[in-house]
Motif scaffolding. Structure first.
Motif, PDB file in Angstrom:
ATOM      1  N   THR A  12     -24.918  19.396 -34.105  1.00  0.00           N
ATOM      2  CA  THR A  12     -24.489  18.827 -32.831  1.00  0.00           C
ATOM      3  C   THR A  12     -25.695  18.514 -31.958  1.00  0.00           C
ATOM      4  OG1 THR A  12     -22.435  20.084 -32.920  1.00  0.00           O
ATOM      5  CG2 THR A  12     -23.093  19.224 -30.762  1.00  0.00           C
ATOM      6  N   SER A  13     -26.619  19.470 -31.892  1.00  0.00           N
ATOM      7  CA  SER A  13     -27.836  19.257 -31.113  1.00  0.00           C
ATOM      8  C   SER A  13     -28.646  18.112 -31.677  1.00  0.00           C
ATOM      9  CB  SER A  13     -28.685  20.535 -31.113  1.00  0.00           C
ATOM     10  OG  SER A  13     -27.985  21.597 -30.513  1.00  0.00           O
ATOM     11  N   SER A  14     -28.627  17.986 -33.007  1.00  0.00           N
ATOM     12  CA  SER A  14     -29.406  16.938 -33.660  1.00  0.00           C
ATOM     13  C   SER A  14     -28.964  15.563 -33.237  1.00  0.00           C
ATOM     14  CB  SER A  14     -29.286  17.083 -35.182  1.00  0.00           C
ATOM     15  OG  SER A  14     -29.936  16.025 -35.823  1.00  0.00           O
ATOM     16  N   ILE A  15     -27.650  15.316 -33.298  1.00  0.00           N
ATOM     17  CA  ILE A  15     -27.170  13.984 -32.970  1.00  0.00           C
ATOM     18  C   ILE A  15     -27.236  13.754 -31.472  1.00  0.00           C
ATOM     19  CG2 ILE A  15     -25.264  12.373 -33.239  1.00  0.00           C
ATOM     20  CD1 ILE A  15     -24.374  13.958 -35.643  1.00  0.00           C
ATOM     21  N   PHE A  16     -26.990  14.815 -30.686  1.00  0.00           N
ATOM     22  CA  PHE A  16     -27.168  14.682 -29.242  1.00  0.00           C
ATOM     23  C   PHE A  16     -28.591  14.230 -28.959  1.00  0.00           C
ATOM     24  CE2 PHE A  16     -28.717  16.189 -25.229  1.00  0.00           C
ATOM     25  CZ  PHE A  16     -27.680  15.965 -24.343  1.00  0.00           C
ATOM     26  N   SER A  17     -29.538  14.883 -29.615  1.00  0.00           N
ATOM     27  CA  SER A  17     -30.941  14.584 -29.364  1.00  0.00           C
ATOM     28  C   SER A  17     -31.334  13.218 -29.886  1.00  0.00           C
ATOM     29  CB  SER A  17     -31.825  15.662 -29.997  1.00  0.00           C
ATOM     30  OG  SER A  17     -31.570  16.907 -29.391  1.00  0.00           O
ATOM     31  N   VAL A  68     -19.831   3.925 -23.020  1.00  0.00           N
ATOM     32  CA  VAL A  68     -20.942   4.559 -23.728  1.00  0.00           C
ATOM     33  C   VAL A  68     -20.888   4.197 -25.212  1.00  0.00           C
ATOM     34  CG1 VAL A  68     -21.951   6.745 -24.430  1.00  0.00           C
ATOM     35  CG2 VAL A  68     -21.132   6.477 -22.101  1.00  0.00           C
ATOM     36  N   VAL A  69     -19.695   4.272 -25.792  1.00  0.00           N
ATOM     37  CA  VAL A  69     -19.520   3.936 -27.207  1.00  0.00           C
ATOM     38  C   VAL A  69     -19.945   2.495 -27.459  1.00  0.00           C
ATOM     39  CG1 VAL A  69     -17.806   3.523 -29.016  1.00  0.00           C
ATOM     40  CG2 VAL A  69     -17.715   5.626 -27.672  1.00  0.00           C
ATOM     41  N   ASP A  70     -19.563   1.606 -26.556  1.00  0.00           N
ATOM     42  CA  ASP A  70     -19.924   0.191 -26.695  1.00  0.00           C
ATOM     43  C   ASP A  70     -21.443   0.012 -26.634  1.00  0.00           C
ATOM     44  OD1 ASP A  70     -19.095  -2.695 -26.743  1.00  0.00           O
ATOM     45  OD2 ASP A  70     -20.142  -2.697 -24.823  1.00  0.00           O
ATOM     46  N   LEU A  71     -22.084   0.754 -25.737  1.00  0.00           N
ATOM     47  CA  LEU A  71     -23.538   0.657 -25.609  1.00  0.00           C
ATOM     48  C   LEU A  71     -24.232   1.147 -26.883  1.00  0.00           C
ATOM     49  CD1 LEU A  71     -26.114   0.201 -23.899  1.00  0.00           C
ATOM     50  CD2 LEU A  71     -25.889   2.562 -23.125  1.00  0.00           C
ATOM     51  N   THR A 103     -17.157   1.032 -48.318  1.00  0.00           N
ATOM     52  CA  THR A 103     -17.126   0.323 -47.032  1.00  0.00           C
ATOM     53  C   THR A 103     -16.361   1.126 -45.987  1.00  0.00           C
ATOM     54  OG1 THR A 103     -17.245  -1.840 -48.132  1.00  0.00           O
ATOM     55  CG2 THR A 103     -16.409  -1.804 -45.877  1.00  0.00           C
ATOM     56  N   GLN A 104     -15.238   1.702 -46.381  1.00  0.00           N
ATOM     57  CA  GLN A 104     -14.442   2.519 -45.462  1.00  0.00           C
ATOM     58  C   GLN A 104     -15.217   3.754 -45.017  1.00  0.00           C
ATOM     59  OE1 GLN A 104     -10.942   2.944 -48.136  1.00  0.00           O
ATOM     60  NE2 GLN A 104      -9.722   2.175 -46.433  1.00  0.00           N
ATOM     61  N   LEU A 105     -15.880   4.410 -45.951  1.00  0.00           N
ATOM     62  CA  LEU A 105     -16.619   5.622 -45.635  1.00  0.00           C
ATOM     63  C   LEU A 105     -17.749   5.348 -44.650  1.00  0.00           C
ATOM     64  CD1 LEU A 105     -16.739   7.134 -49.222  1.00  0.00           C
ATOM     65  CD2 LEU A 105     -15.691   8.233 -47.236  1.00  0.00           C
ATOM     66  N   VAL A 106     -18.478   4.262 -44.861  1.00  0.00           N
ATOM     67  CA  VAL A 106     -19.568   3.907 -43.945  1.00  0.00           C
ATOM     68  C   VAL A 106     -19.022   3.656 -42.539  1.00  0.00           C
ATOM     69  CG1 VAL A 106     -21.329   2.183 -43.398  1.00  0.00           C
ATOM     70  CG2 VAL A 106     -21.053   2.969 -45.755  1.00  0.00           C
ATOM     71  N   ALA A 107     -17.939   2.895 -42.461  1.00  0.00           N
ATOM     72  CA  ALA A 107     -17.350   2.560 -41.157  1.00  0.00           C
ATOM     73  C   ALA A 107     -16.825   3.803 -40.441  1.00  0.00           C
ATOM     74  CB  ALA A 107     -16.231   1.538 -41.345  1.00  0.00           C
ATOM     75  N   LEU A 113     -19.706   9.620 -35.845  1.00  0.00           N
ATOM     76  CA  LEU A 113     -20.940  10.006 -35.160  1.00  0.00           C
ATOM     77  C   LEU A 113     -20.978   9.469 -33.734  1.00  0.00           C
ATOM     78  CD1 LEU A 113     -23.618   9.581 -37.983  1.00  0.00           C
ATOM     79  CD2 LEU A 113     -22.438  11.655 -37.251  1.00  0.00           C
ATOM     80  N   ILE A 114     -20.558   8.222 -33.565  1.00  0.00           N
ATOM     81  CA  ILE A 114     -20.575   7.626 -32.231  1.00  0.00           C
ATOM     82  C   ILE A 114     -19.611   8.345 -31.303  1.00  0.00           C
ATOM     83  CG2 ILE A 114     -20.017   5.570 -30.885  1.00  0.00           C
ATOM     84  CD1 ILE A 114     -21.012   3.877 -33.186  1.00  0.00           C
ATOM     85  N   ARG A 115     -18.369   8.539 -31.752  1.00  0.00           N
ATOM     86  CA  ARG A 115     -17.346   9.146 -30.893  1.00  0.00           C
ATOM     87  C   ARG A 115     -17.638  10.611 -30.593  1.00  0.00           C
ATOM     88  NH1 ARG A 115     -13.196   6.341 -29.383  1.00  0.00           N
ATOM     89  NH2 ARG A 115     -12.545   4.449 -30.476  1.00  0.00           N
ATOM     90  N   THR A 116     -18.198  11.313 -31.574  1.00  0.00           N
ATOM     91  CA  THR A 116     -18.438  12.740 -31.378  1.00  0.00           C
ATOM     92  C   THR A 116     -19.566  13.009 -30.395  1.00  0.00           C
ATOM     93  OG1 THR A 116     -17.702  13.192 -33.645  1.00  0.00           O
ATOM     94  CG2 THR A 116     -18.948  14.921 -32.550  1.00  0.00           C
TER      95      THR A 116
END
Length: 219
Positions: A12-17, A68-71, A103-107, A113-116
């Motif tokens: 969590t800290s990793s992606i936040f960072s 934020v998600v859009d950005l 393709t589904q897995l990548v999307a 990751l973005i939403r979380t």
């Protein structure tokens, strides 16, 4: 050996960072337009571009998650290689998936990751980031850009793995406090696949994204 709880906390800290790191002002490095043809220059460019967008949008500063998600989708995702990230997180199971499933897995993984973690953008305070000297040869195709996030609390080491593609440098993995993003998800993906198959992992990601989309943002 690190516990699953510790790994998840570090993840969590990793992606936040990752998101925060891409938005932090890099002192005098921002005085000139960074050279996007170099890996460290690319990340500095994204820092400058996204920070300008955040400062110009009061809704993002208030924590408007859709904005934020859009950005993130427009300003950060184009500089990542989510296909490679997903493939490496899947490991040997990647080749077992059909092209449609891949393709589904990548999307879905990208959306997860973005939403979380996109809420990190609205939580930035007085943090700054230091870039360590890039140690790479001119003909290297893969490099690690090492940085240190400074702010409240102890300094946090944050590293980015980038690959040189036909479309320029792309981020495909990041490390914080010894935990790589891909490594942290690999076991979770493998467990889902062993229990429910590739299609089960797709459904797991889809269900999780629906939950996140329906959830109310924290105050």
């Amino acid at each position: 050996m690190k516990s699953r709880k510790t790994i998840q906390k570090n993840l969590t800290s990793s992606i936040f960072s990752l998101v925060a790191g891409l938005l932090l002002v890099v002192g005098t490095a921002m005085a000139q337009t960074p050279d996007q043809s170099t890996p460290d220059g690319l990340i500095k460019f994204v820092v400058s571009d996204v920070m300008a967008s955040v400062k110009a949008d009061p809704e993002i500063q208030k924590g408007n998650i859709p904005r934020v998600v859009d950005l993130v989708d427009k300003k950060i995702v184009p500089y990542t290689d989510m296909r490679r990230t997903t493939e490496m997180a899947m490991g040997p199971n990647w080749k077992k998936a059909t092209p449609e499933q891949q393709t589904q897995l990548v999307a879905e993984f990208n959306t997860l990751l973005i939403r979380t973690y996109s809420g990190a953008l609205s939580q930035l305070r007085d943090q700054t980031i230091q870039f360590k000297p890039l140690r790479a040869a001119p003909d290297d195709k893969e490099v690690t850009v090492k940085t240190v996030v400074l702010g409240r609390g102890d300094p946090v080491a944050l590293d980015y793995r980038l690959e040189k593609t036909a479309n320029g440098w792309k981020v495909y993995d990041m490390n914080i406090m010894g935990v790589w993003l891909i490594e942290a998800y690999r076991n979770q993906f493998a467990n889902q696949i062993s229990q429910n198959g590739i299609e089960g992992l797709v459904k797991f990601l889809q269900d999780r994204n629906k939950q996140l989309a329906a959830a109310k943002p924290a105050n």
